[in-house]
Design a protein around this motif. Structure first.
Motif, PDB file in Angstrom:
ATOM      1  N   GLN A 158       0.822  -1.210   0.000  1.00 26.31           N
ATOM      2  CA  GLN A 158       0.000   0.000   0.000  1.00 26.31           C
ATOM      3  C   GLN A 158       0.856   1.260   0.000  1.00 26.31           C
ATOM      4  O   GLN A 158       0.553   2.231  -0.698  1.00 26.31           O
ATOM      5  CB  GLN A 158      -0.924  -0.009   1.219  1.00 26.31           C
ATOM      6  CG  GLN A 158      -2.019  -1.059   1.152  1.00 26.31           C
ATOM      7  CD  GLN A 158      -2.829  -1.137   2.433  1.00 26.31           C
ATOM      8  OE1 GLN A 158      -2.288  -0.981   3.530  1.00 26.31           O
ATOM      9  NE2 GLN A 158      -4.117  -1.376   2.301  1.00 26.31           N
ATOM     10  N   CYS A 159       1.917   1.253   0.771  1.00 30.55           N
ATOM     11  CA  CYS A 159       2.812   2.405   0.841  1.00 30.55           C
ATOM     12  C   CYS A 159       3.414   2.704  -0.526  1.00 30.55           C
ATOM     13  O   CYS A 159       3.438   3.855  -0.983  1.00 30.55           O
ATOM     14  CB  CYS A 159       3.913   2.143   1.865  1.00 30.55           C
ATOM     15  SG  CYS A 159       5.129   3.469   2.002  1.00 30.55           S
ATOM     16  N   ARG A 160       3.861   1.659  -1.200  1.00 32.62           N
ATOM     17  CA  ARG A 160       4.491   1.833  -2.520  1.00 32.62           C
ATOM     18  C   ARG A 160       3.488   2.410  -3.524  1.00 32.62           C
ATOM     19  O   ARG A 160       3.807   3.330  -4.281  1.00 32.62           O
ATOM     20  CB  ARG A 160       5.026   0.489  -2.994  1.00 32.62           C
ATOM     21  CG  ARG A 160       5.893   0.561  -4.235  1.00 32.62           C
ATOM     22  CD  ARG A 160       6.560  -0.772  -4.502  1.00 32.62           C
ATOM     23  NE  ARG A 160       7.507  -1.081  -3.458  1.00 32.62           N
ATOM     24  CZ  ARG A 160       7.564  -2.256  -2.822  1.00 32.62           C
ATOM     25  NH1 ARG A 160       6.720  -3.216  -3.109  1.00 32.62           N
ATOM     26  NH2 ARG A 160       8.477  -2.462  -1.887  1.00 32.62           N
ATOM     27  N   HIS A 161       2.274   1.874  -3.519  1.00 30.96           N
ATOM     28  CA  HIS A 161       1.247   2.386  -4.439  1.00 30.96           C
ATOM     29  C   HIS A 161       0.883   3.834  -4.102  1.00 30.96           C
ATOM     30  O   HIS A 161       0.634   4.647  -5.008  1.00 30.96           O
ATOM     31  CB  HIS A 161      -0.007   1.512  -4.377  1.00 30.96           C
ATOM     32  CG  HIS A 161       0.158   0.169  -5.035  1.00 30.96           C
ATOM     33  ND1 HIS A 161       0.750  -0.002  -6.266  1.00 30.96           N
ATOM     34  CD2 HIS A 161      -0.219  -1.079  -4.626  1.00 30.96           C
ATOM     35  CE1 HIS A 161       0.745  -1.283  -6.588  1.00 30.96           C
ATOM     36  NE2 HIS A 161       0.166  -1.949  -5.622  1.00 30.96           N
ATOM     37  N   SER A 162       0.838   4.175  -2.827  1.00 23.74           N
ATOM     38  CA  SER A 162       0.478   5.538  -2.417  1.00 23.74           C
ATOM     39  C   SER A 162       1.518   6.553  -2.881  1.00 23.74           C
ATOM     40  O   SER A 162       1.162   7.642  -3.360  1.00 23.74           O
ATOM     41  CB  SER A 162       0.327   5.614  -0.895  1.00 23.74           C
ATOM     42  OG  SER A 162      -0.768   4.847  -0.459  1.00 23.74           O
ATOM     43  N   ILE A 163       2.791   6.210  -2.737  1.00 23.30           N
ATOM     44  CA  ILE A 163       3.851   7.124  -3.184  1.00 23.30           C
ATOM     45  C   ILE A 163       3.792   7.290  -4.702  1.00 23.30           C
ATOM     46  O   ILE A 163       3.908   8.401  -5.225  1.00 23.30           O
ATOM     47  CB  ILE A 163       5.238   6.612  -2.743  1.00 23.30           C
ATOM     48  CG1 ILE A 163       5.341   6.583  -1.219  1.00 23.30           C
ATOM     49  CG2 ILE A 163       6.338   7.506  -3.316  1.00 23.30           C
ATOM     50  CD1 ILE A 163       6.580   5.882  -0.701  1.00 23.30           C
ATOM     51  N   ALA A 164       3.597   6.180  -5.401  1.00 23.53           N
ATOM     52  CA  ALA A 164       3.500   6.254  -6.863  1.00 23.53           C
ATOM     53  C   ALA A 164       2.308   7.107  -7.283  1.00 23.53           C
ATOM     54  O   ALA A 164       2.408   7.913  -8.218  1.00 23.53           O
ATOM     55  CB  ALA A 164       3.385   4.850  -7.459  1.00 23.53           C
ATOM     56  N   ALA A 165       1.184   6.954  -6.597  1.00 21.50           N
ATOM     57  CA  ALA A 165      -0.011   7.744  -6.924  1.00 21.50           C
ATOM     58  C   ALA A 165       0.250   9.230  -6.717  1.00 21.50           C
ATOM     59  O   ALA A 165      -0.197  10.066  -7.509  1.00 21.50           O
ATOM     60  CB  ALA A 165      -1.193   7.286  -6.066  1.00 21.50           C
ATOM     61  N   THR A 166       0.986   9.570  -5.671  1.00 22.77           N
ATOM     62  CA  THR A 166       1.323  10.974  -5.414  1.00 22.77           C
ATOM     63  C   THR A 166       2.182  11.535  -6.537  1.00 22.77           C
ATOM     64  O   THR A 166       1.962  12.659  -7.007  1.00 22.77           O
ATOM     65  CB  THR A 166       2.053  11.112  -4.069  1.00 22.77           C
ATOM     66  OG1 THR A 166       1.205  10.639  -3.018  1.00 22.77           O
ATOM     67  CG2 THR A 166       2.431  12.559  -3.791  1.00 22.77           C
ATOM     68  N   CYS A 167       3.162  10.761  -6.973  1.00 22.75           N
ATOM     69  CA  CYS A 167       4.012  11.199  -8.085  1.00 22.75           C
ATOM     70  C   CYS A 167       3.193  11.418  -9.349  1.00 22.75           C
ATOM     71  O   CYS A 167       3.356  12.435 -10.048  1.00 22.75           O
ATOM     72  CB  CYS A 167       5.099  10.161  -8.360  1.00 22.75           C
ATOM     73  SG  CYS A 167       6.364  10.012  -7.084  1.00 22.75           S
ATOM     74  N   LEU A 168       2.308  10.485  -9.660  1.00 20.21           N
ATOM     75  CA  LEU A 168       1.497  10.590 -10.874  1.00 20.21           C
ATOM     76  C   LEU A 168       0.533  11.769 -10.795  1.00 20.21           C
ATOM     77  O   LEU A 168       0.313  12.470 -11.786  1.00 20.21           O
ATOM     78  CB  LEU A 168       0.738   9.282 -11.087  1.00 20.21           C
ATOM     79  CG  LEU A 168       1.607   8.066 -11.431  1.00 20.21           C
ATOM     80  CD1 LEU A 168       0.807   6.771 -11.282  1.00 20.21           C
ATOM     81  CD2 LEU A 168       2.174   8.183 -12.837  1.00 20.21           C
ATOM     82  N   SER A 169      -0.030  12.001  -9.609  1.00 15.76           N
ATOM     83  CA  SER A 169      -0.912  13.143  -9.426  1.00 15.76           C
ATOM     84  C   SER A 169      -0.148  14.456  -9.639  1.00 15.76           C
ATOM     85  O   SER A 169      -0.658  15.397 -10.266  1.00 15.76           O
ATOM     86  CB  SER A 169      -1.519  13.109  -8.021  1.00 15.76           C
ATOM     87  OG  SER A 169      -2.297  14.261  -7.783  1.00 15.76           O
ATOM     88  N   ASN A 170       1.071  14.515  -9.142  1.00 15.25           N
ATOM     89  CA  ASN A 170       1.879  15.722  -9.313  1.00 15.25           C
ATOM     90  C   ASN A 170       2.266  15.934 -10.777  1.00 15.25           C
ATOM     91  O   ASN A 170       2.318  17.071 -11.250  1.00 15.25           O
ATOM     92  CB  ASN A 170       3.120  15.657  -8.428  1.00 15.25           C
ATOM     93  CG  ASN A 170       2.802  15.931  -6.975  1.00 15.25           C
ATOM     94  OD1 ASN A 170       1.649  16.132  -6.617  1.00 15.25           O
ATOM     95  ND2 ASN A 170       3.819  15.935  -6.136  1.00 15.25           N
ATOM     96  N   ILE A 171       2.533  14.845 -11.481  1.00 16.49           N
ATOM     97  CA  ILE A 171       2.810  14.979 -12.920  1.00 16.49           C
ATOM     98  C   ILE A 171       1.597  15.584 -13.614  1.00 16.49           C
ATOM     99  O   ILE A 171       1.719  16.448 -14.488  1.00 16.49           O
ATOM    100  CB  ILE A 171       3.160  13.615 -13.547  1.00 16.49           C
ATOM    101  CG1 ILE A 171       4.511  13.116 -13.032  1.00 16.49           C
ATOM    102  CG2 ILE A 171       3.204  13.727 -15.075  1.00 16.49           C
ATOM    103  CD1 ILE A 171       4.869  11.718 -13.499  1.00 16.49           C
ATOM    104  N   SER A 172       0.401  15.142 -13.219  1.00 11.88           N
ATOM    105  CA  SER A 172      -0.819  15.684 -13.803  1.00 11.88           C
ATOM    106  C   SER A 172      -0.915  17.185 -13.571  1.00 11.88           C
ATOM    107  O   SER A 172      -1.259  17.953 -14.476  1.00 11.88           O
ATOM    108  CB  SER A 172      -2.045  14.984 -13.189  1.00 11.88           C
ATOM    109  OG  SER A 172      -3.243  15.572 -13.655  1.00 11.88           O
TER     110      SER A 172
END
Length: 209
Positions: A158-172
């Motif tokens: 879950q931690c790994r997916h959450s960090i990745a989601a934050t990165c992708l959201s910031n790219i957006s």
């Protein structure tokens, strides 16, 4: 001190600088941390090497001390109105059991480096910095993708997916700032998908006896 530990100290110093609005020096410090973590990847690393990781730590520390001497150290700009919409920089986790791999820790440092470019790009309206932030966010996501979910506890997944989601959201957000609305929507959808994976990740079954 190992490269991994030096990188952790540098990352935490970078977070401290980000919180006080010194984004340029924070970016330099995160870069030093990323280089140190890269050193930890090297299989041929040996403590007798002529290269001394202490030099990197000492030089970075001196730059930080000199800058902070002239700063108000009680101000956390991350709470200010114009920065509250950014996801905050991340400290490296306390990890006595070494649950976080070098890739995981490198991804957190790389996220922070990307964030420093992101914020500087927004504040200065510097598209070059914004484009660099996208590159570093993507590297962070790729580092997180190198780790499989096999035989890991649910919290780590879950931690790994959450960090990745934050990165992708910031790219957006960056793509939107650059006027690339289609790309922004694509990355936001990827962020939502990754966040749902962090919520729905099933417990990892124990191997059969």
């Amino acid at each position: 001190m190992s490269p991994r530990n030096v990188a952790a100290d540098l990352n935490d110093s970078g977070v401290y600088l980000m919180e006080r609005g010194d984004f340029d020096l924070a970016g330099d410090t995160f870069m030093d941390a990323a280089l140190m973590m890269n050193r930890a990847f090297c299989k041929d690393y040996n403590s007798s090497d002529s290269w001394d990781e202490g030099d990197t730590a000492t030089n970075s520390a001196q730059r930080i001390i000199e800058r902070l001497d002239s700063k108000d150290n009680d101000t956390n700009v991350w709470r200010s109105e114009h920065l509250h919409h950014y996801s905050p920089p991340m400290d490296l986790p306390e990890d006595p059991n070494n649950l976080f791999s070098i890739c995981d820790l490198s991804a957190i440092i790389t996220y922070n480096l990307a964030l420093s470019f992101h914020v500087r790009g927004d504040i200065a309206q510097n598209n070059d910095f914004l484009v660099k932030s996208i590159s570093w966010y993507e590297i962070a996501v790729s580092l997180l993708n190198t780790e499989g979910d096999t035989n890991e506890n649910r919290s780590m997944i879950q931690c790994r997916h959450s960090i990745a989601a934050t990165c992708l959201s910031n790219i957006s957000k960056v793509q939107s700032a650059l006027g690339q609305q289609d790309a922004a929507e694509t990355f936001m959808e990827k962020a939502r998908s990754r966040m749902s994976m962090s919520i729905l990740s099933p417990p990892v079954s124990s191997p059969a006896a």
